[in-house]
Scaffold this motif. Sequence first.
Motif, PDB file in Angstrom:
ATOM      1  N   GLU A 251      47.314  90.557 -64.026  1.00 57.88           N
ATOM      2  CA  GLU A 251      46.248  89.833 -64.720  1.00 57.88           C
ATOM      3  C   GLU A 251      45.160  90.750 -65.269  1.00 57.88           C
ATOM      4  OE1 GLU A 251      46.756  86.911 -65.414  1.00 57.88           O
ATOM      5  OE2 GLU A 251      47.718  85.784 -63.817  1.00 57.88           O
ATOM      6  N   SER A 389      46.493  81.368 -55.639  1.00 61.44           N
ATOM      7  CA  SER A 389      45.734  80.845 -56.780  1.00 61.44           C
ATOM      8  C   SER A 389      45.233  82.015 -57.612  1.00 61.44           C
ATOM      9  CB  SER A 389      44.542  80.016 -56.266  1.00 61.44           C
ATOM     10  OG  SER A 389      43.722  79.608 -57.327  1.00 61.44           O
ATOM     11  N   TRP A 390      45.207  81.841 -58.941  1.00 59.77           N
ATOM     12  CA  TRP A 390      44.783  82.943 -59.799  1.00 59.77           C
ATOM     13  C   TRP A 390      44.066  82.391 -61.008  1.00 59.77           C
ATOM     14  CZ3 TRP A 390      49.454  80.920 -58.916  1.00 59.77           C
ATOM     15  CH2 TRP A 390      50.177  80.433 -60.007  1.00 59.77           C
ATOM     16  N   SER A 391      43.023  83.081 -61.418  1.00 62.24           N
ATOM     17  CA  SER A 391      42.263  82.665 -62.593  1.00 62.24           C
ATOM     18  C   SER A 391      41.498  83.874 -63.114  1.00 62.24           C
ATOM     19  CB  SER A 391      41.280  81.546 -62.218  1.00 62.24           C
ATOM     20  OG  SER A 391      40.424  81.239 -63.303  1.00 62.24           O
ATOM     21  N   ILE A 392      41.468  84.032 -64.440  1.00 59.43           N
ATOM     22  CA  ILE A 392      40.768  85.170 -65.034  1.00 59.43           C
ATOM     23  C   ILE A 392      40.289  84.763 -66.413  1.00 59.43           C
ATOM     24  CG2 ILE A 392      42.888  86.207 -65.992  1.00 59.43           C
ATOM     25  CD1 ILE A 392      41.655  88.976 -65.170  1.00 59.43           C
ATOM     26  N   ASP A 393      39.191  85.353 -66.859  1.00 58.93           N
ATOM     27  CA  ASP A 393      38.609  84.896 -68.124  1.00 58.93           C
ATOM     28  C   ASP A 393      39.401  85.398 -69.332  1.00 58.93           C
ATOM     29  OD1 ASP A 393      37.741  87.469 -68.874  1.00 58.93           O
ATOM     30  OD2 ASP A 393      35.738  87.185 -68.066  1.00 58.93           O
ATOM     31  N   ARG A 396      39.804  89.048 -69.695  1.00 54.77           N
ATOM     32  CA  ARG A 396      40.418  89.685 -68.516  1.00 54.77           C
ATOM     33  C   ARG A 396      39.397  90.518 -67.751  1.00 54.77           C
ATOM     34  NH1 ARG A 396      45.425  87.333 -67.384  1.00 54.77           N
ATOM     35  NH2 ARG A 396      45.338  85.854 -69.054  1.00 54.77           N
ATOM     36  N   ASN A 398      36.390  88.716 -65.596  1.00 57.83           N
ATOM     37  CA  ASN A 398      36.012  88.002 -64.371  1.00 57.83           C
ATOM     38  C   ASN A 398      37.232  87.290 -63.805  1.00 57.83           C
ATOM     39  OD1 ASN A 398      35.262  85.627 -62.745  1.00 57.83           O
ATOM     40  ND2 ASN A 398      33.178  86.286 -63.163  1.00 57.83           N
ATOM     41  N   PHE A 399      37.621  87.656 -62.581  1.00 59.38           N
ATOM     42  CA  PHE A 399      38.803  87.039 -61.974  1.00 59.38           C
ATOM     43  C   PHE A 399      38.445  86.451 -60.622  1.00 59.38           C
ATOM     44  CE2 PHE A 399      38.852  91.543 -60.763  1.00 59.38           C
ATOM     45  CZ  PHE A 399      38.843  91.445 -59.378  1.00 59.38           C
ATOM     46  N   GLN A 400      39.285  85.537 -60.174  1.00 60.65           N
ATOM     47  CA  GLN A 400      39.186  85.007 -58.813  1.00 60.65           C
ATOM     48  C   GLN A 400      40.602  84.704 -58.321  1.00 60.65           C
ATOM     49  OE1 GLN A 400      35.838  82.535 -57.812  1.00 60.65           O
ATOM     50  NE2 GLN A 400      37.117  81.061 -56.725  1.00 60.65           N
ATOM     51  N   PHE A 401      40.935  85.262 -57.172  1.00 62.26           N
ATOM     52  CA  PHE A 401      42.251  85.048 -56.584  1.00 62.26           C
ATOM     53  C   PHE A 401      42.103  84.406 -55.211  1.00 62.26           C
ATOM     54  CE2 PHE A 401      43.112  88.602 -59.490  1.00 62.26           C
ATOM     55  CZ  PHE A 401      44.233  88.125 -60.139  1.00 62.26           C
ATOM     56  N   GLY A 402      42.955  83.429 -54.924  1.00 64.05           N
ATOM     57  CA  GLY A 402      43.061  82.870 -53.586  1.00 64.05           C
ATOM     58  C   GLY A 402      44.382  83.304 -52.973  1.00 64.05           C
ATOM     59  N   ASN A 422      39.755  84.125 -50.279  1.00 67.55           N
ATOM     60  CA  ASN A 422      39.724  84.356 -51.728  1.00 67.55           C
ATOM     61  C   ASN A 422      38.749  85.494 -52.024  1.00 67.55           C
ATOM     62  OD1 ASN A 422      37.188  83.166 -51.599  1.00 67.55           O
ATOM     63  ND2 ASN A 422      37.669  81.471 -52.972  1.00 67.55           N
TER      64      ASN A 422
ATOM     65  N   HIS B 364      38.792  77.589 -69.349  1.00 74.32           N
ATOM     66  CA  HIS B 364      39.887  78.538 -69.553  1.00 74.32           C
ATOM     67  C   HIS B 364      40.486  78.893 -68.200  1.00 74.32           C
ATOM     68  CE1 HIS B 364      42.015  82.015 -71.269  1.00 74.32           C
ATOM     69  NE2 HIS B 364      41.617  82.699 -70.215  1.00 74.32           N
ATOM     70  N   TYR B 365      41.798  78.906 -68.136  1.00 78.16           N
ATOM     71  CA  TYR B 365      42.558  79.400 -66.987  1.00 78.16           C
ATOM     72  C   TYR B 365      42.085  78.756 -65.676  1.00 78.16           C
ATOM     73  CZ  TYR B 365      46.118  82.829 -65.673  1.00 78.16           C
ATOM     74  OH  TYR B 365      47.274  83.430 -65.280  1.00 78.16           O
ATOM     75  N   ASN B 367      42.590  76.883 -62.166  1.00 81.68           N
ATOM     76  CA  ASN B 367      43.623  76.876 -61.128  1.00 81.68           C
ATOM     77  C   ASN B 367      43.059  76.260 -59.853  1.00 81.68           C
ATOM     78  OD1 ASN B 367      46.110  77.326 -59.858  1.00 81.68           O
ATOM     79  ND2 ASN B 367      46.350  79.329 -60.834  1.00 81.68           N
ATOM     80  N   MET B 379      37.090  79.317 -65.867  1.00 85.32           N
ATOM     81  CA  MET B 379      36.005  79.886 -66.664  1.00 85.32           C
ATOM     82  C   MET B 379      35.631  78.925 -67.800  1.00 85.32           C
ATOM     83  SD  MET B 379      35.366  82.934 -65.355  1.00 85.32           S
ATOM     84  CE  MET B 379      34.245  83.516 -66.638  1.00 85.32           C
ATOM     85  N   ARG B 400      32.015  81.289 -64.409  1.00 85.14           N
ATOM     86  CA  ARG B 400      33.089  80.837 -63.508  1.00 85.14           C
ATOM     87  C   ARG B 400      32.577  79.678 -62.676  1.00 85.14           C
ATOM     88  NH1 ARG B 400      37.722  81.748 -61.834  1.00 85.14           N
ATOM     89  NH2 ARG B 400      37.978  83.702 -62.974  1.00 85.14           N
TER      90      ARG B 400
END
Lengths: 480, 446
Positions: A251, A389-393, A396, A398-402, A422, B364-365, B367, B379, B400
């Motif tokens: 990601e 869980s995964w999410s990113i702006d 690419r 700002n991300f957040q992973f669980g 997370n 956006h994105y 989860n 986001m 976020r």
Amino acid sequence: MKEHIAAALDAATLAGATYADARVVETRHERLSVRTGHVEGVESGESLGIGIRTIANGAWGFAATSDLTPDGIAHAARQAVALARAAAITASAPVSLAPVASFIDTWSAACATDPFTVSLDDKLALLLLTDDILRAEDKVRVTSASMGFIAVRKVFGSTEGSLIEQSYVESQAGIAAFAIGDGEMLPRSYPNNLGGQAVQGGWEAILALDLPGNAPRVAEQAAALLSAAPCPSGETTIIIDGSQVALQVHESIGHPTELDRVLGDEAAFAGTSWVGIPDLGTLRYGSEHVTVTSDATIPGSIGSFGYDDEGVPGQRDHLITNGILTGFQTSRESAPEIGRTSNGCMRADGWQRQPLIRMTTVSLEPGEWGFDDLIADTDDGIYIETNNSWSIDDKRLNFQFGCEIGWEIKGGKLGRMIKSPNYTGVTPQFWGSCDAVCSRDHWQVWGIPNCGKGEPMQVAHVAHGAAPTRFRNVQVGVAR
Amino acid sequence: MNRSLDDVRCIADRAAHAVPADAAEAIVLSRYSALTRFAGNRIHQNVAESDAQVSIRAVLGSRTGVASTNKLDDASILRCANAAADAARHAPQDADFPGLPHPKQLSIPSRAPLLLDAYGPQERAEAAREILDQSAARGLVAAGTVAVNDTITAVASTHGVDAAMHTDDIRATVLSMNGPSASGWASYFGRDARGFLPAQLGSHAATIAERSEGAVELAPGTYTVVLAPEAVADLLDFLGYLGFGAKAFAEGSSFLIDALGSRVVDPRISIYDDALSPATVGISFDYEGQPRRRTPLIEGGIAVGPVTDSYFAALLDRDNTGHALPAPNPYGPLPLNLEMAAGDTSVEDMIASVDRGVYVTRFHYVNVEDPMKVVLTGMTRDGTFMIENGRLAAPVRNLRFTQGVLSAFSSVGAIGSQRQLCGAEESAVLAPALLLEQWAFTGQTG
């Protein structure tokens, strides 16, 4: 198949294409799944068709059809040229392609035991046995065991003279146990979430996973998560297992170094990139411990191939070298933007789709640490395993992973279990905080067969080599 | 470009009756789709695709197996039918399998077909140019799509199910970029060609992009938000996937467990699934050929129940609401035409009522952080603004959020009076704007 290619290229040329390529792709798949003691699905399928890509009036057009009669192919070829001509009304400059040699070749991936020759009885027996073991744990309310296989044969040809035939088999399997109680559902999976591990190879790869042997631990950990400690909130040191490092690479390094994203071609859907072309060779992407390669030649990886879908040989290239951005994933059209030739990253999701820049095996190269030594070297932090869980702006950053599970690290030792850890961060700061990567003994390639990109949506099979890795000063326990 | 409805219906019937089994069902999807994609103020991809696929489910006692192919000659369909029967022979008996459903009266909405010729390569390219000209003229850069889909779906079974329907739609999106960190967005999705106005769409996105220049930071915290319909649609989509399906309900992972008949959100919130709505684009039967109908999921804030198919209706002793997906699948029945009932407040009035808050164009994105509580993270993008003293104020860098949807829907300030169809044909959501009093932003693009 080769006669279909010739017919398509001839028809496209006659219709006025200045360049054309065509791919005939035949796929066969089989999927089996067991859920909480029930066989949920036993399914097989096949698909065959042709995709024709053309340049006319300096613009791209692409048409695909499952009608492989001479008329069907000729119609699709003419349609592709008409689409290109229509696209040309907005073109500011004609499409030009980096040069590539023409190849007449065949390539196939190793597969010791063709999984399509193994009986459905044997496959179901393995899944049902594993599912039985998972369900032996009382607190586990839902279980899942699945496997799937894909065989691909494709022929690529172009008006520049290439004619390339490739074939490979992919196999995937995994298990999961879900403990449900007190308003929460806690998963534990093996060897990874979302269907497990995927490789190029056959039945031997499924047996090597030893699903029944791992089921007791998976079920026990799922049950234990119900009474595990919540993830603390704050900044701390984290050590991430290889499978989660693989997704972190995917990601926050893989996508932002796709040159089509950098150039804005994916802006409206997947987004762009925080990295620009002027950053090449100078941008500090991460610490000196961060070296990342793109490699389509690793045996057994679902990111491997002989040639990409525009006929460029699969190859290994450096994206980040000791923390500095040194490369992008490119295509014949995009590579000249950085003064290079294509490093062979164009792939399509079947015959229906136009190739895009897709990851191959994008890997964080191993360091020198042993895992036990790394834990022992960490005074205070969390060890985290398996993405959930995964999410990113869209740039690419700002991300957040669980993740499924974690353990406290206190005084160089693993301590009590943590549920649903997370963490969040911003890409360059996060990779800049990387201070240790485990050695090749702990490094493996993780298949990710669900990478979405493009419109119409394409799902690519990509992979990442990774080992457990340590990061400092990371925000954990968001909204926990 | 696509096959005729009768052809597709005949293929389904032929496939269902080719299976050497006790009973069988065939689904045929025949599709023509074309998409013009632009970025950097020029069309960079212009694609079209024609395909048809048959999927056959064979039943032997209570054993089932499925096979599919896109080769539609007699020999290939027979081979596919035999493969389905072979899979069924190897599968164990499933005591919960109720058998294939029998035919029921269907209601096929009368929808005049779109004139696909009016959206050929040249016409789509012209529409794309109209859109991107709006950005180019203002020194901005546009990216997006103009797409048409034309699908025929047919379901047939040896029990006499014979369902077939044609659907089509237009979808257009536009992202207008104003430098590296300011952008705007607009989209159209539907089947009313009069509602697709390319220049207006392009202008709307460009105006937001111009307005987004000079974005400021915002400290994480809980804010009042006004969510535009596309942002609301994302939340409804996850609510449907995580909570409204009978499989999640049966397995105990849905928030509906122990909540049926109870208040779960603000009493002004009502959520339905309705494939028959004139505003949506879906088919009016499910992939077992059973009729879909307007199905209340949350009504007046009260949890009503999940959507079902024949398997889960029998398992849970509930009515079959007609929400089967093609078998087999890991999801169970799902609502594919969600809608939230409209309120009575315009977006302008929502903004005017907020002293300090945030306006979100879209997410956006997104989860899942916690499936049972429907806690999501994601986001904002393409137009996030502060609201101050009842007016849109400074643009804000993308934020976020980490937020429970049910708790957010329990703090409703107002519901929009206008709804927008969002998403895609496979999962269309009819959503209003929402004013929510409590929304947790937990981070920001660096």
